[in-house]
Enzyme design. Structure first.
Site, PDB file in Angstrom:
ATOM      1  N   ARG A  83       0.833  -1.193   0.000  1.00 16.14           N
ATOM      2  CA  ARG A  83       0.000   0.000   0.000  1.00 16.14           C
ATOM      3  C   ARG A  83       0.871   1.248   0.000  1.00 16.14           C
ATOM      4  NH1 ARG A  83      -5.030   1.948   3.614  1.00 16.14           N
ATOM      5  NH2 ARG A  83      -5.307   3.933   2.547  1.00 16.14           N
ATOM      6  N   ARG A  94      -7.156  -0.063  -3.211  1.00 14.53           N
ATOM      7  CA  ARG A  94      -5.961  -0.380  -2.439  1.00 14.53           C
ATOM      8  C   ARG A  94      -5.878  -1.884  -2.186  1.00 14.53           C
ATOM      9  NH1 ARG A  94      -9.496   2.804  -0.059  1.00 14.53           N
ATOM     10  NH2 ARG A  94     -10.514   2.274   1.875  1.00 14.53           N
ATOM     11  N   ASP A  99      -7.442  -0.922   9.638  1.00  8.94           N
ATOM     12  CA  ASP A  99      -7.927   0.174  10.475  1.00  8.94           C
ATOM     13  C   ASP A  99      -8.044  -0.259  11.928  1.00  8.94           C
ATOM     14  OD1 ASP A  99      -8.222   2.059   8.440  1.00  8.94           O
ATOM     15  OD2 ASP A  99     -10.265   1.407   7.987  1.00  8.94           O
TER      16      ASP A  99
END
Length: 171
Positions: A83, A94, A99
């Site tokens: 990434r 992506r 997260d």
């Protein structure tokens, strides 16, 4: 040791392999993976609509890392998996997104990080796999995530795609 939850997403290349590769790399960053949700095929959310659908999942983790260090660990896994963290369009295509959603009862704010994650109560593609891992999950202020999901309209497409990701070291 804190228990936390990470959200995983990919819409470039072999999406499931990308999610699994992220799960497999977390232990080297000081993050033990305790459980993995099923994967869901998810419609795009945000401003970039002309892109492949995402595959999403969540993982329950245990770590001694503080919030900023855990964010660094997530970003390191993203970099390892190709990434580009400097360029690219926000919410664009992506290979991997990792997260930090929740970390115990920690409420935390900095320029780089908000805990709980700002979208944790507002995105079906986050809530469905999170609640699969723990139906009684709450934010640090006591908000029940199951109540957030129940209050949402059904227009955000989230379709079960496959079984849970493998825990690291469980072939």
């Amino acid at each position: 040791m804190s228990t936390g939850y990470l959200g995983l997403g990919s819409n470039v290349g072999d999406r499931r392999a990308n999610l699994q590769a992220a799960v497999d790399r977390l232990p080297a960053q000081g993050v033990e993976v305790l459980a993995c949700s099923s994967t869901s095929d998810t419609d795009q959310v945000g401003l970039v609509h002309d892109q492949p659908a995402f595959l999403n999942a969540c993982v329950r983790i245990a770590t001694e890392l503080e919030p900023e260090a855990l964010l660094d660990a997530c970003k390191a896994v993203e970099r390892e998996l190709g990434r580009d963290l400097e360029g690219g369009v926000r919410h664009g295509p992506r290979p991997i997104d990792v997260d930090l959603l929740l970390l115990g009862d920690t409420a935390y704010r900095s320029e780089r990080l908000s805990l709980p994650h700002e979208q944790v109560t507002a995105r079906r593609f986050v809530l469905v796999p999170l609640l699969e891992l723990d139906l009684d999950l709450r934010t640090p202020d006591g908000t029940r995530l199951s109540d957030c999901l129940a209050a949402m309209p059904l227009d955000e497409g989230v379709r079960r795609d496959g079984p849970p990701l493998r825990l690291p070291g469980h072939g």
